[in-house]
Design a protein around this motif. Structure first.
Motif: not given
Length: 446
Positions: A344, A97-98, A114-115, A112, A208
């Motif tokens: 995303i 996670p970012e 992300e890309s 959770s 993303d």
């Protein structure tokens, strides 16, 4: 490498004893992990008044096995900490996670993404085993093979079933640097076509997008590389989301890529006058920039927000089935009209057991687009944009996280979330209701 397992066992025994002491007291209880919470601050949130169960000492990595690509850790370890340690072995968590301050336990209990999620789902999808202290003060381990319902229901339970005290999860290979390509589009259809093509081909590690406006789309594609001709940094003076319009490519260290949104907490820093200007950032950036600093300041303003009775800004993630995303976006651009929008692509291998069968049937897709809405003002007394966006998401067969304001009636909530599965897990782990129920905890404020 790691801590002595006996030290972990001592902490778990202390937590179990503390929970047993709460049984029968009929008082609200909350899990206190220490540090800042990534729940969105809400005016006068009564959850903060519940008696805490202190798990702040569970902040250690127990072991990293580079050969098996497995890590065992306590829930309070942050992703910034775990990435630093695992990257020494050329490995990282499957999904990072970012924001640097998000913890392993928080990523399991909540959301959770992300890309890498277009291939790998959420961080919880890489987990193998959990150790939990139940509401009875018992230590329970569960996995896909042992107590699979409990294992899957811990994800998305937001600390209402028990205390996660240890987790085992998979690692994936990584390299020191990430090469980024920013592909810009003026038409939604072109952006969607390219995003879909790249997801199907899986020819990039990271995918993303940032939508800067109804006619300004950026698809961000990343690959691990061993060497970089230069390195950019978005830790202080420069702003990552703005760079996607200014640059066609970029190079970052792998940790700087993972946490590229952390300095601004996406773009929430722009809500502070002057904080996006370089002179102000030069003077004050070290003290106020970064998700942990910005969230801490938001929490300090909680009393002021409550005093003026201003609704919080809309800050939440909304997962829309891929096949409905064009219709959703047409509405979003026309009526909601808030930018940037982080998107995303997210693969859900199968509907999670906490999603009701009725709602899972409405989804009709294993691919979703997470629409991360961070910071739309919501003070207009005529319309509550948080509620409007929630209803539109469900209309599209989507689902939202529960980290912010929630507007379901109890009946509506349990048509979306699986009451039978949740109650079965509750009876197994917390029959005497030491912890609040999921609906009660997440709907204490309007």
């Amino acid at each position: 490498m790691g801590i002595d397992i006996s030290a972990h066992a001592q902490q778990v025994a202390r937590i179990a004893s503390e929970i047993r002491d709460k049984i029968g007291r009929n008082e609200p209880v909350r899990i206190d992990k220490g540090g800042v919470s990534h729940f969105v601050p809400l005016p006068g949130d009564p959850r903060k008044q519940a008696r805490p169960i202190d798990i702040s000492q569970l902040r250690n990595v127990i072991s990293i096995d580079p050969e098996r690509r497995i890590c065992v850790a306590e829930p309070g370890v942050t992703f910034a900490e775990i990435v630093k340690l695992t990257l020494e072995h050329g490995l990282v968590p499957a999904v990072v996670p970012e924001l640097e301050g998000i913890t392993l336990g928080g990523a399991v209990a909540g959301c959770s993404i992300e890309s890498t999620s277009y291939r790998l789902g959420g961080f919880h999808d890489s987990c193998i085993e959990y150790e939990i202290v139940s509401g009875e003060g018992e230590v329970v381990t569960c996995s896909e093979e042992k107590d699979p319902l409990l294992f899957h229901m811990i994800h998305g339970s937001y600390g209402t079933l028990g205390v996660l005290t240890r987790l085992t999860f998979r690692l994936v290979p990584a390299k020191p640097y990430v090469h980024l390509e920013h592909r810009r589009f003026e038409r939604f259809d072109d952006f969607m076509r390219e995003m879909n093509d790249r997801c199907r081909a899986a020819d990039y590690e990271f995918i993303d997008g940032i939508i800067h406006g109804p006619n300004s789309f950026v698809l961000c594609l990343g690959q691990y590389v061993d060497k970089a001709p230069y390195l950019s940094s978005y830790r202080w003076l420069d702003i990552y989301y703005k760079s996607t319009l200014a640059r066609s490519e970029d190079y970052l260290t792998t940790p700087d890529y993972f946490f590229r949104y952390d300095t601004e907490c996406h773009w929430l820093s722009r809500t502070v006058p002057g904080l996006e200007s370089k002179p102000v950032r030069f003077l004050l950036g070290r003290q106020v920039l970064g998700s942990t600093n910005l969230i801490r300041w938001s929490n300090r303003l909680d009393k002021l927000i409550g005093t003026v009775k201003k609704r919080p800004d809309v800050v939440c993630d909304y997962f829309v089935p891929l096949h409905n995303f064009p219709t959703f976006f047409e509405w979003y651009a026309k009526d909601f009209d808030f930018w940037p929008l982080w998107v995303i692509p997210y693969r859900m291998p199968r509907p999670y057991p906490w999603i009701s069968e009725e709602h899972a049937a409405r989804m009709g897709d294993e691919m979703f687009v997470d629409c991360a809405v961070y910071g739309k003002e919501n003070g207009d007394p005529r319309v509550d944009w948080s509620e409007v966006l929630e209803k539109k998401t469900y209309e599209m067969g989507g689902i939202k996280t529960l980290i912010s304001r929630n507007h379901h009636s109890e009946d509506e909530f349990w048509r979306i979330f699986d009451r039978e599965h949740y109650q079965a897990a509750k009876e197994r782990l917390d029959p005497r209701r030491v912890f609040p129920g999921l609906y009660e905890k997440m709907h204490r404020t309007a």
